[in-house]
Design a protein around this motif. Sequence first.
Motif, PDB file in Angstrom:
ATOM      1  N   ASN A  38      64.972  43.770  95.154  1.00  0.00           N
ATOM      2  CA  ASN A  38      63.742  43.056  95.472  1.00  0.00           C
ATOM      3  C   ASN A  38      63.317  42.228  94.276  1.00  0.00           C
ATOM      4  OD1 ASN A  38      63.491  44.200  97.999  1.00  0.00           O
ATOM      5  ND2 ASN A  38      62.132  45.838  97.316  1.00  0.00           N
ATOM      6  N   GLY A  39      62.538  41.222  94.547  1.00  0.00           N
ATOM      7  CA  GLY A  39      61.929  40.462  93.473  1.00  0.00           C
ATOM      8  C   GLY A  39      62.776  39.321  92.960  1.00  0.00           C
ATOM      9  N   GLN A  40      62.254  38.728  91.893  1.00  0.00           N
ATOM     10  CA  GLN A  40      62.910  37.580  91.287  1.00  0.00           C
ATOM     11  C   GLN A  40      64.173  38.014  90.555  1.00  0.00           C
ATOM     12  OE1 GLN A  40      60.042  35.556  88.965  1.00  0.00           O
ATOM     13  NE2 GLN A  40      60.844  33.558  89.488  1.00  0.00           N
ATOM     14  N   GLY A  41      65.232  37.282  90.723  1.00  0.00           N
ATOM     15  CA  GLY A  41      66.489  37.595  90.068  1.00  0.00           C
ATOM     16  C   GLY A  41      67.343  38.585  90.818  1.00  0.00           C
ATOM     17  N   ALA A  42      66.967  38.940  92.050  1.00  0.00           N
ATOM     18  CA  ALA A  42      67.747  39.908  92.810  1.00  0.00           C
ATOM     19  C   ALA A  42      69.133  39.367  93.148  1.00  0.00           C
ATOM     20  CB  ALA A  42      67.007  40.288  94.090  1.00  0.00           C
ATOM     21  N   THR A  43      69.225  38.075  93.416  1.00  0.00           N
ATOM     22  CA  THR A  43      70.526  37.483  93.745  1.00  0.00           C
ATOM     23  C   THR A  43      71.472  37.547  92.559  1.00  0.00           C
ATOM     24  OG1 THR A  43      69.430  35.990  95.295  1.00  0.00           O
ATOM     25  CG2 THR A  43      71.665  35.426  94.627  1.00  0.00           C
ATOM     26  N   SER A  44      70.978  37.231  91.375  1.00  0.00           N
ATOM     27  CA  SER A  44      71.840  37.290  90.194  1.00  0.00           C
ATOM     28  C   SER A  44      72.238  38.722  89.874  1.00  0.00           C
ATOM     29  CB  SER A  44      71.153  36.633  89.000  1.00  0.00           C
ATOM     30  OG  SER A  44      69.973  37.324  88.667  1.00  0.00           O
ATOM     31  N   ASP A  45      71.359  39.697  90.140  1.00  0.00           N
ATOM     32  CA  ASP A  45      71.723  41.107  89.941  1.00  0.00           C
ATOM     33  C   ASP A  45      72.836  41.521  90.895  1.00  0.00           C
ATOM     34  OD1 ASP A  45      69.873  41.381  87.943  1.00  0.00           O
ATOM     35  OD2 ASP A  45      68.343  42.306  89.228  1.00  0.00           O
ATOM     36  N   ALA A  46      72.745  41.077  92.145  1.00  0.00           N
ATOM     37  CA  ALA A  46      73.776  41.410  93.131  1.00  0.00           C
ATOM     38  C   ALA A  46      75.111  40.787  92.747  1.00  0.00           C
ATOM     39  CB  ALA A  46      73.340  40.944  94.525  1.00  0.00           C
ATOM     40  N   ILE A  47      75.084  39.549  92.282  1.00  0.00           N
ATOM     41  CA  ILE A  47      76.324  38.869  91.872  1.00  0.00           C
ATOM     42  C   ILE A  47      76.917  39.572  90.650  1.00  0.00           C
ATOM     43  CG2 ILE A  47      77.244  36.722  90.913  1.00  0.00           C
ATOM     44  CD1 ILE A  47      75.212  35.269  92.731  1.00  0.00           C
ATOM     45  N   ALA A  48      76.075  39.990  89.711  1.00  0.00           N
ATOM     46  CA  ALA A  48      76.558  40.703  88.529  1.00  0.00           C
ATOM     47  C   ALA A  48      77.184  42.040  88.924  1.00  0.00           C
ATOM     48  CB  ALA A  48      75.409  40.929  87.547  1.00  0.00           C
ATOM     49  N   LEU A  49      76.591  42.717  89.891  1.00  0.00           N
ATOM     50  CA  LEU A  49      77.138  43.989  90.352  1.00  0.00           C
ATOM     51  C   LEU A  49      78.512  43.790  90.988  1.00  0.00           C
ATOM     52  CD1 LEU A  49      76.687  47.007  90.790  1.00  0.00           C
ATOM     53  CD2 LEU A  49      75.612  46.437  92.958  1.00  0.00           C
ATOM     54  N   LEU A  50      78.650  42.773  91.809  1.00  0.00           N
ATOM     55  CA  LEU A  50      79.950  42.487  92.420  1.00  0.00           C
ATOM     56  C   LEU A  50      80.973  42.077  91.365  1.00  0.00           C
ATOM     57  CD1 LEU A  50      78.896  40.618  95.678  1.00  0.00           C
ATOM     58  CD2 LEU A  50      79.800  42.934  95.465  1.00  0.00           C
ATOM     59  N   GLY A  51      80.550  41.317  90.376  1.00  0.00           N
ATOM     60  CA  GLY A  51      81.446  40.941  89.285  1.00  0.00           C
ATOM     61  C   GLY A  51      81.920  42.151  88.502  1.00  0.00           C
ATOM     62  N   ALA A  52      81.020  43.110  88.295  1.00  0.00           N
ATOM     63  CA  ALA A  52      81.403  44.336  87.584  1.00  0.00           C
ATOM     64  C   ALA A  52      82.413  45.135  88.403  1.00  0.00           C
ATOM     65  CB  ALA A  52      80.164  45.178  87.299  1.00  0.00           C
ATOM     66  N   LEU A  53      82.243  45.160  89.717  1.00  0.00           N
ATOM     67  CA  LEU A  53      83.207  45.872  90.566  1.00  0.00           C
ATOM     68  C   LEU A  53      84.581  45.203  90.508  1.00  0.00           C
ATOM     69  CD1 LEU A  53      81.005  46.711  93.668  1.00  0.00           C
ATOM     70  CD2 LEU A  53      81.825  48.273  91.916  1.00  0.00           C
ATOM     71  N   ASP A  54      84.619  43.869  90.540  1.00  0.00           N
ATOM     72  CA  ASP A  54      85.907  43.163  90.411  1.00  0.00           C
ATOM     73  C   ASP A  54      86.534  43.434  89.052  1.00  0.00           C
ATOM     74  OD1 ASP A  54      85.923  42.118  92.934  1.00  0.00           O
ATOM     75  OD2 ASP A  54      85.122  40.180  92.352  1.00  0.00           O
ATOM     76  N   ALA A  55      85.712  43.493  87.990  1.00  0.00           N
ATOM     77  CA  ALA A  55      86.230  43.769  86.646  1.00  0.00           C
ATOM     78  C   ALA A  55      86.850  45.154  86.593  1.00  0.00           C
ATOM     79  CB  ALA A  55      85.117  43.633  85.611  1.00  0.00           C
ATOM     80  N   CYS A  56      86.236  46.124  87.270  1.00  0.00           N
ATOM     81  CA  CYS A  56      86.802  47.478  87.305  1.00  0.00           C
ATOM     82  C   CYS A  56      88.177  47.476  87.959  1.00  0.00           C
ATOM     83  CB  CYS A  56      85.866  48.429  88.048  1.00  0.00           C
ATOM     84  SG  CYS A  56      84.393  48.852  87.127  1.00  0.00           S
ATOM     85  N   ARG A  57      88.339  46.687  89.009  1.00  0.00           N
ATOM     86  CA  ARG A  57      89.640  46.602  89.680  1.00  0.00           C
ATOM     87  C   ARG A  57      90.689  46.031  88.727  1.00  0.00           C
ATOM     88  NH1 ARG A  57      90.179  42.503  94.349  1.00  0.00           N
ATOM     89  NH2 ARG A  57      87.982  42.944  94.297  1.00  0.00           N
ATOM     90  N   TYR A  58      90.332  44.976  87.992  1.00  0.00           N
ATOM     91  CA  TYR A  58      91.291  44.376  87.065  1.00  0.00           C
ATOM     92  C   TYR A  58      91.581  45.292  85.880  1.00  0.00           C
ATOM     93  CZ  TYR A  58      90.867  40.141  89.775  1.00  0.00           C
ATOM     94  OH  TYR A  58      90.897  39.239  90.792  1.00  0.00           O
TER      95      TYR A  58
END
Length: 110
Positions: A38-58
Motif C-alpha cells: 500500500n501507499g507511495q512506492g508500492a510498485t517499486s517495492d514489488a518490482i524490487a521483490l521480483l528482481g530479488a527473486l530472479d537474483a536468487c534463481r541466478y
Amino acid sequence: MLIAMLVFVMAGCFFGEMSYVKPPALGVVKGIFVPKFNGQGATSDAIALLGALDACRYFLIESGIALFVAFLINVVVVAVSASIYTDDNVSSANQQHCNDLNLNLASLLL
C-alpha cells in the motif's frame, strides 16, 4: 559460530524493537499469509521483490555450476591419485610416498 552469534544478536534486536513498537498482531499474521503493498512506492517495492527473486534463481545456477566444477576437480584428483598409486612403473622412492598419500602430498602427483 561468530556469524551465528551475530544473527542471534540481530534477531534479538529486532524482537526487542518489535516489543517496543507493538505492531498489531492481527495485521502481522494477516500480512504473512496475504501480503500486499500500500501507499507511495508500492510498485517499486514489488518490482524490487521480483528482481530479488530472479537474483536468487541466478545465484542458485551460479553456485550449482561452481559446485559441479569443484566436483570435477575432485574426481580428477582422485583419479590421478589412484592411477599413480596403482601404476607398475613407479620408482621405489616414489612408491613410499604413494603408500601415504594425502592432500598435503598431492603436489607430488603433479
